[in-house]
Scaffold this motif. Structure first.
Motif, PDB file in Angstrom:
ATOM      1  N   THR A   1      67.433   1.190  30.827  1.00 47.06           N
ATOM      2  CA  THR A   1      67.152   0.096  31.751  1.00 47.06           C
ATOM      3  C   THR A   1      65.897   0.380  32.584  1.00 47.06           C
ATOM      4  OG1 THR A   1      68.676   1.031  33.367  1.00 47.06           O
ATOM      5  CG2 THR A   1      69.542  -0.691  31.934  1.00 47.06           C
ATOM      6  N   HIS A   2      65.537   1.664  32.709  1.00 48.21           N
ATOM      7  CA  HIS A   2      64.366   2.036  33.497  1.00 48.21           C
ATOM      8  C   HIS A   2      63.189   2.478  32.632  1.00 48.21           C
ATOM      9  CE1 HIS A   2      66.581   1.636  37.214  1.00 48.21           C
ATOM     10  NE2 HIS A   2      67.574   2.236  36.612  1.00 48.21           N
ATOM     11  N   LEU A   3      63.466   2.824  31.416  1.00 53.74           N
ATOM     12  CA  LEU A   3      62.450   3.263  30.454  1.00 53.74           C
ATOM     13  C   LEU A   3      62.663   2.495  29.161  1.00 53.74           C
ATOM     14  CD1 LEU A   3      62.879   7.113  30.998  1.00 53.74           C
ATOM     15  CD2 LEU A   3      61.041   5.693  31.907  1.00 53.74           C
ATOM     16  N   TRP A   4      61.748   2.637  28.210  1.00 50.47           N
ATOM     17  CA  TRP A   4      61.960   2.082  26.881  1.00 50.47           C
ATOM     18  C   TRP A   4      62.399   3.224  25.973  1.00 50.47           C
ATOM     19  CZ3 TRP A   4      58.451   3.876  23.130  1.00 50.47           C
ATOM     20  CH2 TRP A   4      57.308   4.500  23.629  1.00 50.47           C
ATOM     21  N   ASN A   5      63.142   2.896  24.932  1.00 54.43           N
ATOM     22  CA  ASN A   5      63.679   3.913  24.030  1.00 54.43           C
ATOM     23  C   ASN A   5      62.702   4.140  22.868  1.00 54.43           C
ATOM     24  OD1 ASN A   5      65.068   5.491  22.200  1.00 54.43           O
ATOM     25  ND2 ASN A   5      67.025   4.486  22.566  1.00 54.43           N
ATOM     26  N   PRO A   6      62.006   5.289  22.851  1.00 56.56           N
ATOM     27  CA  PRO A   6      61.031   5.549  21.793  1.00 56.56           C
ATOM     28  C   PRO A   6      61.670   5.829  20.437  1.00 56.56           C
ATOM     29  CG  PRO A   6      61.294   7.507  23.116  1.00 56.56           C
ATOM     30  CD  PRO A   6      62.104   6.412  23.781  1.00 56.56           C
ATOM     31  N   ALA A   7      62.986   5.950  20.413  1.00 56.01           N
ATOM     32  CA  ALA A   7      63.704   6.157  19.157  1.00 56.01           C
ATOM     33  C   ALA A   7      64.377   4.870  18.681  1.00 56.01           C
ATOM     34  CB  ALA A   7      64.762   7.248  19.323  1.00 56.01           C
ATOM     35  N   GLY A   8      64.113   3.785  19.383  1.00 55.35           N
ATOM     36  CA  GLY A   8      64.736   2.507  19.063  1.00 55.35           C
ATOM     37  C   GLY A   8      64.331   1.973  17.701  1.00 55.35           C
ATOM     38  N   PRO A   9      65.125   1.049  17.163  1.00 56.88           N
ATOM     39  CA  PRO A   9      64.871   0.513  15.819  1.00 56.88           C
ATOM     40  C   PRO A   9      63.535  -0.210  15.694  1.00 56.88           C
ATOM     41  CG  PRO A   9      66.604  -0.736  16.929  1.00 56.88           C
ATOM     42  CD  PRO A   9      66.292   0.445  17.798  1.00 56.88           C
ATOM     43  N   GLU A  10      62.994  -0.695  16.808  1.00 59.69           N
ATOM     44  CA  GLU A  10      61.687  -1.348  16.735  1.00 59.69           C
ATOM     45  C   GLU A  10      60.559  -0.341  16.479  1.00 59.69           C
ATOM     46  OE1 GLU A  10      62.818  -0.952  21.133  1.00 59.69           O
ATOM     47  OE2 GLU A  10      63.807  -1.361  19.262  1.00 59.69           O
ATOM     48  N   TYR A  11      60.860   0.954  16.622  1.00 64.03           N
ATOM     49  CA  TYR A  11      59.855   1.994  16.385  1.00 64.03           C
ATOM     50  C   TYR A  11      60.160   2.856  15.160  1.00 64.03           C
ATOM     51  CZ  TYR A  11      58.871   0.679  21.164  1.00 64.03           C
ATOM     52  OH  TYR A  11      58.604  -0.049  22.293  1.00 64.03           O
ATOM     53  N   HIS A  12      61.442   3.041  14.855  1.00 66.53           N
ATOM     54  CA  HIS A  12      61.845   3.935  13.762  1.00 66.53           C
ATOM     55  C   HIS A  12      62.975   3.294  12.960  1.00 66.53           C
ATOM     56  CE1 HIS A  12      59.391   7.247  15.242  1.00 66.53           C
ATOM     57  NE2 HIS A  12      59.808   6.918  16.452  1.00 66.53           N
ATOM     58  N   GLU A  13      62.618   2.706  11.851  1.00 65.03           N
ATOM     59  CA  GLU A  13      63.596   2.026  10.994  1.00 65.03           C
ATOM     60  C   GLU A  13      64.400   3.043  10.180  1.00 65.03           C
ATOM     61  OE1 GLU A  13      64.116  -1.286  10.650  1.00 65.03           O
ATOM     62  OE2 GLU A  13      62.530  -1.928  12.020  1.00 65.03           O
ATOM     63  N   PRO A  14      65.710   2.849  10.051  1.00 69.00           N
ATOM     64  CA  PRO A  14      66.521   3.748   9.225  1.00 69.00           C
ATOM     65  C   PRO A  14      65.988   3.871   7.799  1.00 69.00           C
ATOM     66  CG  PRO A  14      67.941   2.349  10.545  1.00 69.00           C
ATOM     67  CD  PRO A  14      66.531   1.849  10.746  1.00 69.00           C
ATOM     68  N   GLU A  15      65.508   2.767   7.232  1.00 67.23           N
ATOM     69  CA  GLU A  15      65.023   2.806   5.853  1.00 67.23           C
ATOM     70  C   GLU A  15      63.694   3.556   5.699  1.00 67.23           C
ATOM     71  OE1 GLU A  15      64.366  -1.298   7.644  1.00 67.23           O
ATOM     72  OE2 GLU A  15      66.081  -0.001   7.366  1.00 67.23           O
ATOM     73  N   ASP A  16      63.053   3.907   6.826  1.00 65.30           N
ATOM     74  CA  ASP A  16      61.802   4.673   6.776  1.00 65.30           C
ATOM     75  C   ASP A  16      62.041   6.173   6.935  1.00 65.30           C
ATOM     76  OD1 ASP A  16      60.306   2.353   6.466  1.00 65.30           O
ATOM     77  OD2 ASP A  16      59.924   2.144   8.617  1.00 65.30           O
TER      78      ASP A  16
END
Length: 162
Positions: A52-67
């Motif tokens: 809520t205070h930061l963005w998640n650099p491991a989130g799916p918008e940055y790291h796709e499971p299929e990649d």
């Protein structure tokens, strides 16, 4: 000159060898998010960390499971691109721009420009006594916490204490 009651945390930012300030409540919450992400054992766990205070650099918008970042793959926060590049968490010394009164920024700090990470306010550690005294005269509560300031800057992310 405005007076208000606000609780700030300050500390020596190792990354820029200067004094950094942050809102104490927000800093504590952001540090909890950093610790939660650092504690993730798998990419799936890392993706589920709510921010809520930061963005998640491991989130799916940055790291796709299929990649290659499948949910069951081991997660190491220090291997995340944004962390490796120094883009996450954001430079803690930037917070002074929003929590310190402008006249104190002007008197005690110097705007430093970085090519990639934005500007930050460099405040000499030697200025702490005078600056904190001025803040307290304006009804700010100021607590010194070097560990919290450095965690907010990303130091110690690869250690169990993070």
């Amino acid at each position: 000159m405005t007076t208000q009651h606000q609780h700030l945390v300050c500390g020596h930012s190792t990354a820029h060898d200067c004094l950094a300030f942050a809102d104490a409540g927000t800093a504590t919450a952001a540090a909890a998010e950093i610790r939660a992400l650092a504690a993730a054992q798998t990419w799936g766990e890392a993706r589920q960390v709510r921010m809520t205070h930061l963005w998640n650099p491991a989130g799916p918008e940055y790291h796709e499971p299929e990649d290659g970042y499948a949910d069951d793959k081991p997660f190491d926060i220090t291997k995340v691109g944004a962390v490796e590049d120094g883009n996450w968490p954001p430079i803690v010394s930037t917070r002074a721009f929003t929590v310190l009164p402008q006249d104190l920024q002007d008197r005690h700090g110097k705007r430093q420009v970085t090519a990639h990470d934005g500007d930050y306010l460099e405040i000499a550690v030697a200025a702490e006594g005078e600056l904190v005294a001025e803040l307290r005269e304006r009804r700010y509560e100021v607590t010194r916490d070097d560990a919290l300031i450095n965690l907010l800057d990303g130091f110690g992310l690869n250690s169990p204490a993070a």
